[in-house]
Structures are given as C-alpha cells and as structure tokens.
Design an enzyme around this catalytic site. Structure first.
Site, PDB file in Angstrom:
ATOM      1  N   LEU A 126      49.506  40.118  41.798  1.00  0.00           N
ATOM      2  CA  LEU A 126      49.140  38.713  41.759  1.00  0.00           C
ATOM      3  C   LEU A 126      50.323  37.885  41.250  1.00  0.00           C
ATOM      4  O   LEU A 126      51.000  38.290  40.306  1.00  0.00           O
ATOM      5  CB  LEU A 126      47.932  38.512  40.842  1.00  0.00           C
ATOM      6  CG  LEU A 126      46.655  39.228  41.307  1.00  0.00           C
ATOM      7  CD1 LEU A 126      45.601  39.192  40.213  1.00  0.00           C
ATOM      8  CD2 LEU A 126      46.123  38.586  42.586  1.00  0.00           C
ATOM      9  N   HIS A 186      45.104  50.490  32.411  1.00  0.00           N
ATOM     10  CA  HIS A 186      46.292  51.230  32.824  1.00  0.00           C
ATOM     11  C   HIS A 186      46.211  52.646  32.282  1.00  0.00           C
ATOM     12  O   HIS A 186      45.873  52.836  31.100  1.00  0.00           O
ATOM     13  CB  HIS A 186      47.557  50.539  32.313  1.00  0.00           C
ATOM     14  CG  HIS A 186      48.818  51.212  32.764  1.00  0.00           C
ATOM     15  ND1 HIS A 186      49.315  51.065  34.039  1.00  0.00           N
ATOM     16  CD2 HIS A 186      49.671  52.051  32.114  1.00  0.00           C
ATOM     17  CE1 HIS A 186      50.420  51.781  34.157  1.00  0.00           C
ATOM     18  NE2 HIS A 186      50.658  52.386  33.010  1.00  0.00           N
TER      19      HIS A 186
END
Length: 207
Positions: free
Chosen positions: A94, A110
């Site tokens: 993004l 993550h």
C-alpha cells in the site's frame, strides 16, 4: 461497534483465526464487516462466504498505479464505514498516502520478532527460511501498526516460538502460526476495538 476490514491474498488462515475469535465472542466491540482480496482465487474468499461476511476483489493489475488502486480501496472501505484495517497475508504494498490516511488504524501480523527478519523482501516462507539460515534458537510473531516503513510501525504485541531441531521452513511456519499469530492477532484486534491501545510515538501502551 467498530467495522473491521480484513485484507487477504491467499489461504486466509489468519482471517480464520479472526472469524473463530469473533464467533466465540472474543472480538470486543468489533465485527468483521468486509474481506478484501487482491487475488480472485484466494481461499480466504471462501472462508468469508462460509462465515457470511461480504467480500470484494481488488486486483492491483487492473489499476494504473498504486495510488489509483489505494483510492479504489479507500472508497470501498468508506462505503462500509471501516474503522480498522487488518492485513492478514495481504501481498499488495500500500502506498504511503494510504498508510498516512489510516494512520494507527491498520494492523499487520508479521511472522518474526521484529526487528529480526523483516522489511522489504521478507514475507511468507522467506522469513522462516532466513531464520533457519541464521540459526536462531527463538523466532515468533509480531503484531504492529502499519506505517510508511515496511514492518516499521509501532509494535502492539510479540510472542516467542522455539526453533526445534530438524525444522523446515514449512514446519516452522505452521508452528509460528499456531503458537503465536493466531493468538496475537485476534487479541490485538479486540484491544484496538475496545479502545485499550494508546500509541505514543514508537511505543504502544495497553490500557
């Protein structure tokens, strides 16, 4: 009640963890209102359908730039009055403008203990391959807010997972998901929706 959008690209195991938590009443003051996939073949779309959650597909290749893609995504999120965006294996980067627009309202999970094995190029099995190549004895998962820096946003929560003798990247990936990701992400989402997270620069305090 905060409307949540979950952005996905693949199988949607973290999405399933969120769905399971919601169905068990563990997402306080929040509900998954939309699933957005960058891949029309993603199994995550089927998971959303089975849970009765609306979904949409936005393919990056159908837009001339990252900016026009993010504008279309933003319009979709605004239509659904989304208050929290969760990246759950979302493989489309993004742009900075989108990250700034949704500052401290985008959460990512993550599969490592940031700042180890993170940043550009570290995703999926690559993270676990790097951890095993380095010979670390402990790895884990991190839930963090998303900023303009890849994997550089304020850390919400982390959980360590032991690396075992004979681990393969695939085996380690499954254990990190089961022992860390699927626990941390629903809790962080619930904490956000319940107003328990306070961001102070690079530090996130839990009220």
């Amino acid at each position: 009640m905060i409307n949540i959008a979950v952005l996905v690209s693949g199988g949607g195991t973290n999405l399933q963890a969120l769905i399971d938590a919601q169905q068990a009443g563990k997402i306080e003051n929040g509900r998954i209102a939309l699933v957005v996939s960058s891949n029309p073949q993603a199994y995550a779309i089927e998971r959303a359908a089975q849970a009765g959650i609306p979904s949409a597909v936005l393919r990056r290749r159908e837009y001339s730039s990252a900016e026009t893609y993010s504008e279309a995504l933003d319009a979709l999120l605004q239509q659904q009055e989304i208050g929290l965006v969760v990246l759950a294996g979302f493989m489309t980067v993004l742009p900075d403008s989108f990250c700034r627009r949704y500052e401290n309202r985008i959460i990512n999970v993550h599969p490592s203990l940031i700042p180890s094995f993170c940043g550009e190029g570290y995703y999926g099995l690559r993270v676990h391959e790097a951890a095993l190549a380095k010979g670390v004895k402990v790895t884990g998962a991190t839930v963090h807010f998303v900023s303009e820096v890849v994997d550089g946003g304020a850390i919400i929560a982390q959980k360590a997972v032991q690396v075992e003798d004979g681990d393969t990247p695939e085996r380690l990936q499954k254990r990190v998901m089961a022992e860390a990701e699927w626990l941390l992400l629903p809790q962080a989402v619930s904490d956000f929706c319940a107003g328990r997270l306070a961001v102070q620069g690079t530090w996130v305090a839990r009220k």
